[in-house]
Scaffold this active site. Structure first.
Site, PDB file in Angstrom:
ATOM      1  N   ASN A 127     -68.664  49.231  10.812  1.00  0.00           N
ATOM      2  CA  ASN A 127     -68.288  50.550  11.060  1.00  0.00           C
ATOM      3  C   ASN A 127     -67.156  50.066  10.194  1.00  0.00           C
ATOM      4  O   ASN A 127     -66.472  48.962  10.458  1.00  0.00           O
ATOM      5  CB  ASN A 127     -69.356  50.616  12.434  1.00  0.00           C
ATOM      6  CG  ASN A 127     -68.682  51.999  12.296  1.00  0.00           C
ATOM      7  OD1 ASN A 127     -68.461  52.665  12.301  1.00  0.00           O
ATOM      8  ND2 ASN A 127     -69.745  52.129  13.834  1.00  0.00           N
ATOM      9  N   HIS A 157     -53.868  29.013  12.680  1.00  0.00           N
ATOM     10  CA  HIS A 157     -52.190  28.089  12.549  1.00  0.00           C
ATOM     11  C   HIS A 157     -51.218  27.362  13.094  1.00  0.00           C
ATOM     12  O   HIS A 157     -51.959  27.410  14.117  1.00  0.00           O
ATOM     13  CB  HIS A 157     -50.400  29.414  12.668  1.00  0.00           C
ATOM     14  CG  HIS A 157     -51.038  30.817  11.471  1.00  0.00           C
ATOM     15  ND1 HIS A 157     -50.296  29.965  10.179  1.00  0.00           N
ATOM     16  CD2 HIS A 157     -51.299  31.676  11.118  1.00  0.00           C
ATOM     17  CE1 HIS A 157     -50.625  31.193   8.889  1.00  0.00           C
ATOM     18  NE2 HIS A 157     -50.966  31.580   9.687  1.00  0.00           N
ATOM     19  N   GLY A 186     -68.305  47.582  19.862  1.00  0.00           N
ATOM     20  CA  GLY A 186     -67.056  48.313  19.216  1.00  0.00           C
ATOM     21  C   GLY A 186     -65.191  47.471  19.825  1.00  0.00           C
ATOM     22  O   GLY A 186     -65.456  46.992  21.025  1.00  0.00           O
ATOM     23  N   ALA A 204     -68.409  45.865  24.113  1.00  0.00           N
ATOM     24  CA  ALA A 204     -67.444  46.801  23.464  1.00  0.00           C
ATOM     25  C   ALA A 204     -65.932  45.439  24.842  1.00  0.00           C
ATOM     26  O   ALA A 204     -65.667  46.120  25.151  1.00  0.00           O
ATOM     27  CB  ALA A 204     -67.035  47.919  23.758  1.00  0.00           C
ATOM     28  N   LYS A 224     -67.522  36.016  28.817  1.00  0.00           N
ATOM     29  CA  LYS A 224     -68.775  35.038  29.543  1.00  0.00           C
ATOM     30  C   LYS A 224     -70.015  35.677  29.545  1.00  0.00           C
ATOM     31  O   LYS A 224     -70.330  37.119  29.339  1.00  0.00           O
ATOM     32  CB  LYS A 224     -68.253  35.494  31.306  1.00  0.00           C
ATOM     33  CG  LYS A 224     -66.839  34.213  30.879  1.00  0.00           C
ATOM     34  CD  LYS A 224     -66.422  34.798  32.619  1.00  0.00           C
ATOM     35  CE  LYS A 224     -65.212  33.802  32.477  1.00  0.00           C
ATOM     36  NZ  LYS A 224     -65.220  33.511  33.904  1.00  0.00           N
TER      37      LYS A 224
END
Length: 246
Positions: A127, A157, A186, A204, A224
């Protein structure tokens, strides 16, 4: 409807059907948009390493190192998609893959460290605004739903040496795998080294920091497991198999 028949044939899905709520005008406007995407696709697909079918490309799509891209049938790149395929393995896209508006697929970040690449399976939809960083390798299975603004990272990094600027230190990489038939909600963030098992649902806004067993439902920051999608009988059988394999 003729349009449905055409789409069924293109997708290889005899059960595909339009919602009856669409007016003829709405369908016509959608088809006109797809037509212009197809025209752009005919031009840009010639630069791909391999294509096995139609390519639909929206407005202001940026594709760098297209010679490292392999695409299956019916690839859809919506408006403002940005792809940089510079990497060892390139970008491999299965059949009926859709990248919605504003998606970013980046395989190499710092030019000094060439990336590995990204693989996306058949019938997977990503999406709007998703960001997939394939420096350490990202593999996404078949029939995966990825929500808007999902972020997937496969590189970090290093910052151990306080006497050296972080940007001047090296990087560490770890592949991310999302198995088939998953729903990634999302705004989810998936960190390097995570493996998400088949059939998982990630709520989400979740931040996934560790490997997830198949058919799990995951929520929270950090993510979790809150429940399993498997029936109790199946869980007992799987547990017995796991014990027997010890």
């Amino acid at each position: 409807m003729l349009t449905e028949k055409i789409i069924r044939k293109l997708k290889g899905d005899p059960s595909y059907k339009f919602n009856d709520d669409y007016s003829d005008k709405e369908i016509f406007i959608v088809l006109i948009g797809r037509f212009w995407q197809l025209i752009r696709g005919f031009y840009k697909r010639v630069f791909f390493k391999q294509t096995n079918g139609l390519v639909f490309i929206g407005r202001s799509v940026s594709i760098k190192h297209a010679y490292r891209i392999k695409a299956g049938k019916n690839l859809i790149l919506e408006d403002y998609v940005n792809i940089n395929a510079l990497s060892s393995d390139g970008i491999n896209l299965g059949d009926n893959v859709t990248l919605a508006r504003g998606c970013n697929l980046i395989c190499t970040g710092v030019i000094a460290h060439k990336g590995i690449g990204i693989s996306i399976g058949n019938n997977t939809g990503i999406n709007a605004g998703a960001y997939i960083a394939g420096q350490g390798g990202v593999e996404i299975g078949n029939n995966v739903i990825i929500g808007p603004r999902v972020k997937i990272f496969s590189e970090n990094h290093l910052f151990n040496d306080i006497d050296v600027n972080i940007k001047d230190q090296s990087v560490c990489r770890s592949k991310v795998t999302i198995a088939s038939n998953c729903w990634i909600g999302g705004g989810v963030t998936i960190l390097a080294g995570v493996n998400i098992g088949e059939g998982c649902v990630i709520a989400a806004g979740c931040v996934v920091t560790k490997t997830i067993e198949p058919y799990s439902v995951v929520a929270g920051i950090p993510g979790k497991v809150i429940k399993s999608r498997m029936p109790e009988d199946d869980k007992v059988i799987n547990l017995k198999h796991a014990i027997a394999g010890l």
